[in-house]
Design a protein around this motif. Structure first.
Motif, mmCIF file in Angstrom:
data_model
loop_
_atom_site.group_PDB
_atom_site.id
_atom_site.type_symbol
_atom_site.label_atom_id
_atom_site.label_comp_id
_atom_site.label_asym_id
_atom_site.label_seq_id
_atom_site.Cartn_x
_atom_site.Cartn_y
_atom_site.Cartn_z
ATOM 1 N N PHE A 7 0.819 -1.218 0.000
ATOM 2 C CA PHE A 7 0.000 0.000 0.000
ATOM 3 C C PHE A 7 0.848 1.263 0.000
ATOM 4 C CE2 PHE A 7 -2.503 -3.130 2.622
ATOM 5 C CZ PHE A 7 -3.448 -3.404 1.659
ATOM 6 N N TYR A 8 1.990 1.207 0.641
ATOM 7 C CA TYR A 8 2.807 2.392 0.832
ATOM 8 C C TYR A 8 3.563 2.768 -0.439
ATOM 9 C CZ TYR A 8 1.620 1.229 5.586
ATOM 10 O OH TYR A 8 0.906 0.921 6.718
ATOM 11 N N MET A 9 3.989 1.767 -1.186
ATOM 12 C CA MET A 9 4.712 2.028 -2.429
ATOM 13 C C MET A 9 3.770 2.134 -3.615
ATOM 14 S SD MET A 9 8.010 -0.524 -2.013
ATOM 15 C CE MET A 9 7.083 -1.998 -1.529
ATOM 16 N N GLY A 10 2.635 1.440 -3.565
ATOM 17 C CA GLY A 10 1.850 1.236 -4.771
ATOM 18 C C GLY A 10 0.531 1.955 -4.914
ATOM 19 N N ASP A 11 0.055 2.669 -3.855
ATOM 20 C CA ASP A 11 -1.265 3.278 -4.030
ATOM 21 C C ASP A 11 -1.193 4.702 -4.567
ATOM 22 O OD1 ASP A 11 -0.668 4.947 -1.881
ATOM 23 O OD2 ASP A 11 -2.388 4.361 -0.658
ATOM 24 N N GLY A 12 0.038 5.153 -4.885
ATOM 25 C CA GLY A 12 0.203 6.458 -5.514
ATOM 26 C C GLY A 12 0.162 7.625 -4.552
ATOM 27 N N SER A 13 0.060 7.332 -3.245
ATOM 28 C CA SER A 13 -0.019 8.426 -2.272
ATOM 29 C C SER A 13 0.742 8.099 -0.993
ATOM 30 C CB SER A 13 -1.486 8.715 -1.937
ATOM 31 O OG SER A 13 -2.057 7.608 -1.262
ATOM 32 N N GLY A 14 1.670 7.164 -1.080
ATOM 33 C CA GLY A 14 2.432 6.789 0.105
ATOM 34 C C GLY A 14 1.600 6.101 1.171
ATOM 35 N N GLY A 15 0.498 5.495 0.754
ATOM 36 C CA GLY A 15 -0.367 4.773 1.683
ATOM 37 C C GLY A 15 -1.540 5.582 2.204
ATOM 38 N N LYS A 16 -1.632 6.877 1.840
ATOM 39 C CA LYS A 16 -2.693 7.737 2.373
ATOM 40 C C LYS A 16 -4.075 7.326 1.861
ATOM 41 C CE LYS A 16 0.387 11.723 2.897
ATOM 42 N NZ LYS A 16 0.766 13.032 2.335
ATOM 43 N N ARG A 17 -4.151 6.963 0.573
ATOM 44 C CA ARG A 17 -5.445 6.533 0.031
ATOM 45 C C ARG A 17 -5.943 5.292 0.761
ATOM 46 N NH1 ARG A 17 -3.655 7.101 -6.230
ATOM 47 N NH2 ARG A 17 -4.307 9.242 -6.607
ATOM 48 N N THR A 18 -5.032 4.352 0.986
ATOM 49 C CA THR A 18 -5.402 3.104 1.646
ATOM 50 C C THR A 18 -5.827 3.362 3.089
ATOM 51 O OG1 THR A 18 -3.767 1.991 0.265
ATOM 52 C CG2 THR A 18 -4.652 0.757 2.114
ATOM 53 N N LYS A 19 -5.132 4.262 3.763
ATOM 54 C CA LYS A 19 -5.475 4.577 5.148
ATOM 55 C C LYS A 19 -6.913 5.087 5.245
ATOM 56 C CE LYS A 19 -3.758 7.068 9.205
ATOM 57 N NZ LYS A 19 -2.738 8.012 9.728
ATOM 58 N N LYS A 20 -7.337 5.887 4.268
ATOM 59 C CA LYS A 20 -8.701 6.410 4.262
ATOM 60 C C LYS A 20 -9.745 5.306 4.107
ATOM 61 C CE LYS A 20 -7.629 11.018 2.415
ATOM 62 N NZ LYS A 20 -7.771 11.911 1.243
ATOM 63 N N LEU A 21 -9.338 4.182 3.547
ATOM 64 C CA LEU A 21 -10.261 3.061 3.349
ATOM 65 C C LEU A 21 -10.461 2.245 4.624
ATOM 66 C CD1 LEU A 21 -9.000 1.771 -0.126
ATOM 67 C CD2 LEU A 21 -11.090 3.072 0.328
ATOM 68 N N GLY A 22 -9.655 2.525 5.659
ATOM 69 C CA GLY A 22 -9.792 1.777 6.909
ATOM 70 C C GLY A 22 -9.303 0.350 6.837
ATOM 71 N N ILE A 23 -8.342 0.095 5.960
ATOM 72 C CA ILE A 23 -7.844 -1.270 5.766
ATOM 73 C C ILE A 23 -7.171 -1.819 7.026
ATOM 74 C CG2 ILE A 23 -6.243 -2.683 4.408
ATOM 75 C CD1 ILE A 23 -8.782 -1.807 2.942
ATOM 76 N N ALA A 24 -6.595 -0.941 7.832
ATOM 77 C CA ALA A 24 -5.920 -1.406 9.053
ATOM 78 C C ALA A 24 -6.841 -2.261 9.909
ATOM 79 C CB ALA A 24 -5.409 -0.204 9.846
ATOM 80 N N SER A 25 -8.132 -1.918 9.925
ATOM 81 C CA SER A 25 -9.074 -2.670 10.761
ATOM 82 C C SER A 25 -9.244 -4.105 10.277
ATOM 83 C CB SER A 25 -10.434 -1.970 10.790
ATOM 84 O OG SER A 25 -11.018 -1.945 9.500
ATOM 85 N N LEU A 26 -9.069 -4.349 8.973
ATOM 86 C CA LEU A 26 -9.171 -5.713 8.454
ATOM 87 C C LEU A 26 -8.002 -6.570 8.936
ATOM 88 C CD1 LEU A 26 -10.321 -5.051 4.758
ATOM 89 C CD2 LEU A 26 -11.703 -5.877 6.652
ATOM 90 N N TYR A 27 -6.833 -5.962 9.047
ATOM 91 C CA TYR A 27 -5.668 -6.671 9.583
ATOM 92 C C TYR A 27 -5.846 -6.935 11.079
ATOM 93 C CZ TYR A 27 -3.052 -5.901 5.255
ATOM 94 O OH TYR A 27 -2.632 -5.923 3.953
ATOM 95 N N GLU A 28 -6.392 -5.941 11.776
ATOM 96 C CA GLU A 28 -6.612 -6.100 13.216
ATOM 97 C C GLU A 28 -7.636 -7.200 13.490
ATOM 98 O OE1 GLU A 28 -7.663 -2.146 14.284
ATOM 99 O OE2 GLU A 28 -5.615 -1.385 13.952
ATOM 100 N N ALA A 29 -8.662 -7.300 12.638
ATOM 101 C CA ALA A 29 -9.678 -8.335 12.812
ATOM 102 C C ALA A 29 -9.080 -9.733 12.672
ATOM 103 C CB ALA A 29 -10.806 -8.143 11.798
ATOM 104 N N LEU A 30 -8.011 -9.833 11.894
ATOM 105 C CA LEU A 30 -7.314 -11.111 11.719
ATOM 106 C C LEU A 30 -6.310 -11.375 12.839
ATOM 107 C CD1 LEU A 30 -6.438 -11.059 7.902
ATOM 108 C CD2 LEU A 30 -8.022 -12.635 9.020
ATOM 109 N N GLY A 31 -6.039 -10.341 13.624
ATOM 110 C CA GLY A 31 -4.991 -10.463 14.632
ATOM 111 C C GLY A 31 -3.606 -10.405 14.010
ATOM 112 N N LYS A 32 -3.492 -9.724 12.847
ATOM 113 C CA LYS A 32 -2.212 -9.637 12.133
ATOM 114 C C LYS A 32 -1.873 -8.187 11.772
ATOM 115 C CE LYS A 32 -2.758 -14.252 10.070
ATOM 116 N NZ LYS A 32 -1.648 -14.937 10.724
#
Length: 272
Positions: free
Chosen positions: A213-238
């Motif tokens: 996400f940090y190299m490839g979303d064209g915004s240093g990961g900012k676009r992905t952060k707005k999508l709340g993807i971190a919560s999907l990793y947290e739900a997995l415990g990863k």
């Protein structure tokens, strides 16, 4: 989920390569919108998605008369010099509607008759195997880049339940290789995977590209952060797999199985 379909007549198909795609002269998207609806897709945060009334993943624009338009644009572009094409940057050219509409296949027919200098086909769909006959005609001017974010299908279902199963993608890589078509496995974004991932890829490809996400979303990961993807990793415990350094773990695992020159990171892996 039913996908809303809209039939459009675009004025242009070939767009100037820029930013992450600056290694290419042009990008080419057979459709607008994508019914795979991957949770982490950076296009969700781009104007093409934000300014539509329907949620991303629930609609697709089908570009009519695309082959006729591409034939003209390709001739004009080739008259100016070298032409390298990335297909596609903001949609999957082999999403389910392609089975019926065959827009991507029609574009490949044009390029098989009048080849660009290089074409990269970026997909996560086994449907690309349908077009092996046309891809073979392009010989070494084409590379099929198959997204395989993980080797664990339960992880795939967690992040992109509407995308094709991992095993079907791996089988497609095998079939493409057997047909003599240049291929690469693209681990993008890097999702949680097993230590066996590299070993599963080794018989299928001699080229792997890693991106996150940090190299490839064209915004240093900012676009992905707005999508709340971190919560999907947290739900997995990863949650550690969401860190900017997570790709290093997969990279090091790949280097135990692949030669260093067979493993690419981010933009370099997508270049012609």
């Amino acid at each position: 989920m039913k996908t809303a379909l809209f039939y459009k007549n675009p004025k242009t198909l070939l767009n100037k390569g820029s930013g992450f795609l600056s290694d290419y002269t042009h990008s080419l998207n057979p459709y607008t919108g994508c019914s795979f609806a991957c949770s982490y897709c950076y296009v969700r945060q781009m104007p093409v998605s934000l300014f539509r009334e329907l949620p991303w993943g629930t609609w697709v624009d089908i570009k009519q008369e695309a082959a006729t338009l591409l034939r003209k644009e390709l001739q004009r572009a080739k008259a100016k010099g070298k032409v390298t094409i990335f297909m596609s940057s903001a949609t999957d050219p082999y999403q389910p509607i392609e089975q019926k509409e065959e827009v991507t296949r029609s574009l490949l027919k044009v390029m098989a008759e009048d080849p660009p200098d290089f074409l990269l086909v970026q997909t996560r769909s086994p449907l690309v195997r349908r077009d092996i006959d046309l891809l073979q005609l392009l010989q070494d001017r084409v590379r099929v880049s198959m997204t395989v974010e993980t080797d664990l299908d339960d992880i795939r279902k967690h992040f992109s339940p509407q995308a094709p199963p991992i095993q079907a993608r791996l089988k497609t890589l095998q079939l493409l290789a057997e047909a003599g078509i240049p291929t690469q496995a693209t681990i993008a974004p890097v999702l949680p995977s097993s230590e066996a991932f590299a070993h599963r890829l080794r018989p299928l490809v001699n080229r792997v590209c890693l991106d996150d996400f940090y190299m490839g979303d064209g915004s240093g990961g900012k676009r992905t952060k707005k999508l709340g993807i971190a919560s999907l990793y947290e739900a997995l415990g990863k949650p550690e797999w969401y860190e900017p350094t997570a790709y290093r773990l997969v990279y090091e695992r790949l280097l135990r199985v692949f030669d260093a020159e067979e493993v690419y990171v981010s933009q370099k892996g997508f270049a012609p």
